[in-house]
Design an enzyme around this catalytic site. Structure first.
Site, PDB file in Angstrom:
ATOM      1  N   LYS A  22       0.849  -1.212   0.000  1.00 53.60           N
ATOM      2  CA  LYS A  22       0.000   0.000   0.000  1.00 53.60           C
ATOM      3  C   LYS A  22       0.875   1.250   0.000  1.00 53.60           C
ATOM      4  CE  LYS A  22      -1.672   1.579   4.075  1.00 53.60           C
ATOM      5  NZ  LYS A  22      -1.436   2.970   4.458  1.00 53.60           N
ATOM      6  N   ASN A  23       1.821   1.309   0.941  1.00 50.02           N
ATOM      7  CA  ASN A  23       2.570   2.556   1.097  1.00 50.02           C
ATOM      8  C   ASN A  23       3.556   2.806  -0.037  1.00 50.02           C
ATOM      9  OD1 ASN A  23       1.094   3.156   3.325  1.00 50.02           O
ATOM     10  ND2 ASN A  23       2.663   2.566   4.817  1.00 50.02           N
ATOM     11  N   ARG A  94      -3.852  10.904   4.488  1.00 50.56           N
ATOM     12  CA  ARG A  94      -2.690  11.786   4.604  1.00 50.56           C
ATOM     13  C   ARG A  94      -1.732  11.658   3.420  1.00 50.56           C
ATOM     14  NH1 ARG A  94      -1.246  14.489   8.656  1.00 50.56           N
ATOM     15  NH2 ARG A  94       0.832  14.429   7.793  1.00 50.56           N
ATOM     16  N   CYS A 118      -4.384  12.998  12.727  1.00 52.11           N
ATOM     17  CA  CYS A 118      -5.107  11.745  12.559  1.00 52.11           C
ATOM     18  C   CYS A 118      -5.054  10.972  13.856  1.00 52.11           C
ATOM     19  CB  CYS A 118      -4.568  10.951  11.387  1.00 52.11           C
ATOM     20  SG  CYS A 118      -2.971  10.259  11.703  1.00 52.11           S
ATOM     21  N   ARG A 123       1.162  14.681  13.151  1.00 54.41           N
ATOM     22  CA  ARG A 123       1.741  14.493  11.822  1.00 54.41           C
ATOM     23  C   ARG A 123       1.835  15.773  10.985  1.00 54.41           C
ATOM     24  NH1 ARG A 123      -0.763   8.966   9.526  1.00 54.41           N
ATOM     25  NH2 ARG A 123       1.166   8.887   8.348  1.00 54.41           N
ATOM     26  N   ASP A 309       4.401   0.330  12.096  1.00 53.79           N
ATOM     27  CA  ASP A 309       3.190  -0.241  11.505  1.00 53.79           C
ATOM     28  C   ASP A 309       2.958  -1.698  11.908  1.00 53.79           C
ATOM     29  OD1 ASP A 309       2.717   2.178  10.310  1.00 53.79           O
ATOM     30  OD2 ASP A 309       3.447   1.594   8.338  1.00 53.79           O
ATOM     31  N   ILE A 331       7.786   6.565  16.973  1.00 51.49           N
ATOM     32  CA  ILE A 331       7.524   7.284  15.724  1.00 51.49           C
ATOM     33  C   ILE A 331       6.296   8.187  15.846  1.00 51.49           C
ATOM     34  CG2 ILE A 331       7.146   7.056  13.216  1.00 51.49           C
ATOM     35  CD1 ILE A 331       9.832   5.918  14.095  1.00 51.49           C
ATOM     36  N   ARG A 401      -8.810  -0.099   4.227  1.00 48.53           N
ATOM     37  CA  ARG A 401      -7.859   0.868   3.670  1.00 48.53           C
ATOM     38  C   ARG A 401      -6.536   0.182   3.343  1.00 48.53           C
ATOM     39  NH1 ARG A 401      -6.801   5.886   7.205  1.00 48.53           N
ATOM     40  NH2 ARG A 401      -5.416   6.131   5.442  1.00 48.53           N
TER      41      ARG A 401
HETATM   42  N1  EPU Z   1       6.932  14.270  10.962  1.00 48.78           N
HETATM   43  C1  EPU Z   1       7.088  15.604  11.294  1.00 48.78           C
HETATM   44  N2  EPU Z   1       7.163  16.513  10.276  1.00 48.78           N
HETATM   45  C2  EPU Z   1       7.092  16.134   8.960  1.00 48.78           C
HETATM   46  C3  EPU Z   1       6.937  14.789   8.628  1.00 48.78           C
HETATM   47  C4  EPU Z   1       6.862  13.874   9.658  1.00 48.78           C
HETATM   48  O1  EPU Z   1       7.152  15.954  12.474  1.00 48.78           O
HETATM   49  O2  EPU Z   1       7.171  17.041   8.093  1.00 48.78           O
HETATM   50  C5  EPU Z   1       6.812  13.262  12.044  1.00 48.78           C
HETATM   51  C6  EPU Z   1       5.416  12.625  12.024  1.00 48.78           C
HETATM   52  O3  EPU Z   1       4.484  13.420  12.734  1.00 48.78           O
HETATM   53  C7  EPU Z   1       5.653  11.284  12.662  1.00 48.78           C
HETATM   54  C8  EPU Z   1       7.083  10.946  12.216  1.00 48.78           C
HETATM   55  O4  EPU Z   1       7.680  12.176  11.802  1.00 48.78           O
HETATM   56  O5  EPU Z   1       5.615  11.398  14.060  1.00 48.78           O
HETATM   57  C9  EPU Z   1       7.151   9.916  11.080  1.00 48.78           C
HETATM   58  O6  EPU Z   1       6.503  10.426   9.944  1.00 48.78           O
HETATM   59  P1  EPU Z   1       6.875  10.000   8.445  1.00 48.78           P
HETATM   60  O7  EPU Z   1       6.865  11.245   7.634  1.00 48.78           O
HETATM   61  O8  EPU Z   1       8.100   9.157   8.443  1.00 48.78           O
HETATM   62  O9  EPU Z   1       5.629   9.099   8.079  1.00 48.78           O
HETATM   63  P2  EPU Z   1       4.617   9.279   6.875  1.00 48.78           P
HETATM   64  O10 EPU Z   1       5.349   9.436   5.608  1.00 48.78           O
HETATM   65  O11 EPU Z   1       3.572  10.269   7.230  1.00 48.78           O
HETATM   66  C10 EPU Z   1       4.595   6.710   6.359  1.00 48.78           C
HETATM   67  C11 EPU Z   1       3.545   5.646   6.223  1.00 48.78           C
HETATM   68  C12 EPU Z   1       2.965   5.315   7.589  1.00 48.78           C
HETATM   69  C13 EPU Z   1       4.104   4.836   8.480  1.00 48.78           C
HETATM   70  C14 EPU Z   1       5.201   5.913   8.562  1.00 48.78           C
HETATM   71  C15 EPU Z   1       6.409   5.506   9.362  1.00 48.78           C
HETATM   72  C16 EPU Z   1       2.707   6.068   4.000  1.00 48.78           C
HETATM   73  C17 EPU Z   1       1.575   6.474   3.139  1.00 48.78           C
HETATM   74  N3  EPU Z   1       2.508   6.104   5.317  1.00 48.78           N
HETATM   75  O12 EPU Z   1       3.929   7.842   6.896  1.00 48.78           O
HETATM   76  O13 EPU Z   1       2.027   4.252   7.389  1.00 48.78           O
HETATM   77  O14 EPU Z   1       3.626   4.560   9.774  1.00 48.78           O
HETATM   78  O15 EPU Z   1       5.643   6.237   7.211  1.00 48.78           O
HETATM   79  O16 EPU Z   1       6.976   4.355   8.858  1.00 48.78           O
HETATM   80  O17 EPU Z   1       3.742   5.672   3.504  1.00 48.78           O
HETATM   81  C18 EPU Z   1       0.200   2.865   7.869  1.00 48.78           C
HETATM   82  O18 EPU Z   1       0.386   2.318   6.775  1.00 48.78           O
HETATM   83  O19 EPU Z   1      -0.577   2.387   8.754  1.00 48.78           O
HETATM   84  C19 EPU Z   1       0.925   4.102   8.167  1.00 48.78           C
HETATM   85  C20 EPU Z   1       0.542   4.950   9.127  1.00 48.78           C
END
Ligand code: EPU
Length: 423
Positions: A22-23, A94, A118, A123, A309, A331, A401
């Site tokens: 998915k991701n 998101r 969320c 985030r 995850d 995280i 999802r």
């Molecule tokens: N963060 C910030 N500022 C930013 C970006 C991130 O503070 O500009 C913080 C976030 O709030 C969070 C941490 O950094 O606390 C990690 O965020 P990251 O950006 O790495 O995650 P993401 O890209 O929003 C993806 C996956 C998530 C998965 C995380 C961590 C996708 C679509 N989503 O999210 O997947 O948990 O990486 O591995 O790729 C899920 O599939 O259930 C899911 C939540």
């Protein structure tokens, strides 16, 4: 609204095919915006999040057709592209924020709604926007939307040091940099397999990227990207989730398409808990060594560490382990919403800030439960498989999802699980 009814029971045995991630698919799809030529993804998972991304890209002007019941997604973003990603779609998911980098790279301009918080945390998007600003974007927040404009109409290469290895920010900057003028270096980049998959797809499209899979990624901007066909990498989170099914219920299950390198840190914890994982020609075979698993401590970290995850699902396993385990979530700030639901099933859990202490009990008991996010829902299904009696998991839309045909896949291994009409 549908619910999932699980009857706790005996050991599982059989094979479960693992879908495309998915991701990975959610970040590969917006890459279509970087090219006038078609991008085709194979091995795509059939999930509601993928349909939401399809809707978003269509609203921006991309033409999208699916083949083989959704396994193949064919996209084309030629001609005029709309640069505004509306709140109505972005708030549902998101990952919609992944259109920001590609739109800005292609059009020099983008209006993307901020997704908001969320269930698992606030985030924010500061790492994305700070990185794009370094590449010459002027970004302003007005009425809930990010208005981003590339100075001079085209982003320029920059050296960007991330304060945290954000997955989404690495993906957005990497895509933006493919069409920027000059070289971009991302230091402290995320190393997740989904990043490597995106880099490999972008290279097929003609991008010049090196270092993906390490914490320093270098992207040499080019003038245009072309057509490509790319297979989506296997879903390591779906893989890890189903590896926990025989771990929690006993038996032996083979996960087709599973790869050890996708779940290294997770397998180390499974081994310590008393679960054997073997790589076979077809995938990964999983079997519990003894009747009861041993408690292990887990700390979530960016890849290659233990994935956030899989934390909820691992907690479900620890609920019936021998001994006490400590799970630390590093995280997301609010990712223990499954704990009170597991406690309704008889689990002994204490949550304090980012730490959950789980005292294993011999048996969980079925109960009606509900979940607030995707991974929490599936952890309740796993717990239900091991519990005595019936567990009814409501709010199944979270599950849909990210897991395709969860009840069919588990039923094929002997689990008693079905989708029922809920209130
Ligand atoms: N963060 C910030 N500022 C930013 C970006 C991130 O503070 O500009 C913080 C976030 O709030 C969070 C941490 O950094 O606390 C990690 O965020 P990251 O950006 O790495 O995650 P993401 O890209 O929003 C993806 C996956 C998530 C998965 C995380 C961590 C996708 C679509 N989503 O999210 O997947 O948990 O990486 O591995 O790729 C899920 O599939 O259930 C899911 C939540």
């Amino acid at each position: 609204m549908d619910a999932i009814l699980v009857k706790g029971g005996g050991p599982l045995s059989g094979e479960i095919p693992i879908a495309g991630a998915k991701n990975a698919c959610l970040t590969l799809m917006p890459a279509t915006l970087l090219s006038e030529e078609p991008l085709t993804l194979t091995n795509a998972p059939r999930l509601s999040d993928i349909r939401t991304m399809t809707q978003l890209l269509q609203s921006l002007g991309a033409e999208i057709t699916t083949l083989q019941e959704g396994r193949v997604i064919s996209m084309s973003s030629h001609g005029t592209i709309n640069t505004r990603a509306e709140y109505d779609i972005v708030r549902k998911m998101r990952a919609s924020n992944l259109v920001l980098g590609p739109l800005l790279a292609r059009e020099g301009y983008a209006e993307v709604s901020l997704p908001g918080g969320c269930a698992i945390g606030a985030r924010p998007m500061d790492i994305h926007t700070d990185g794009l600003a370094k590449m010459g974007a002027e970004i302003e927040l007005r009425e809930g939307y990010l208005y981003a404009k590339a100075a001079g109409g085209r982003l320029k290469g920059a050296v960007i040091d991330f304060p945290f290895a954000s997955v989404g920010a690495t993906e957005n900057i990497m895509m933006a940099a493919t069409l920027a003028k000059g070289t971009t270096v991302i230091n402290n980049a995320a190393r997740e397999p989904e990043i490597v998959d995106l880099a490999s797809c972008l290279r097929r499209m003609g991008a010049q990227i090196e270092g993906d899979g390490t914490s320093r990624i270098t992207i040499q901007g080019v003038d245009r990207l072309g057509a490509a066909t790319h297979p989506v990498v296997a879903d390591r989170i779906e893989l890890g989730t189903y590896m926990l099914a025989p771990a929690i219920c006993g038996g032996e299950v083979e996960l087709l398409g599973g790869r050890l390198d996708l779940v290294g840190a997770f397998c180390e914890k499974l081994d310590a808990a008393g679960i054997d994982v073997t790589q076979t020609d077809k995938g990964l075979r999983v079997k519990r060594r003894n009747d009861r698993v041993q408690a292990v401590n887990v700390t979530t970290e960016p890849f290659p560490g233990f994935p956030t995850d899989l934390q909820a699902q691992m907690m479900a396993l620890m609920c019936t382990a021998e001994g006490t385990s400590v799970l630390e979530e590093r995280i997301f700030e609010n990712r223990f919403m499954h704990a009170p639901e597991l406690m309704r099933m008889g689990a002994k859990i204490e949550v304090s800030g980012g730490t959950a202490t789980v005292k294993g009990v011999k048996r969980l008991r079925g109960a009606p439960v509900m979940a607030t996010d995707l991974r929490a829902s599936v952890s309740l299904i796993l717990a239900g498989l091991a519990a005595e009696g019936d567990t009814l998991v409501s709010r199944v839309y979270h599950l849909d999802r990210g897991y395709e045909r969860v009840e069919e896949k588990l039923r094929a291994c002997g689990a008693q699980i079905e989708r029922v009409a809920g209130e």
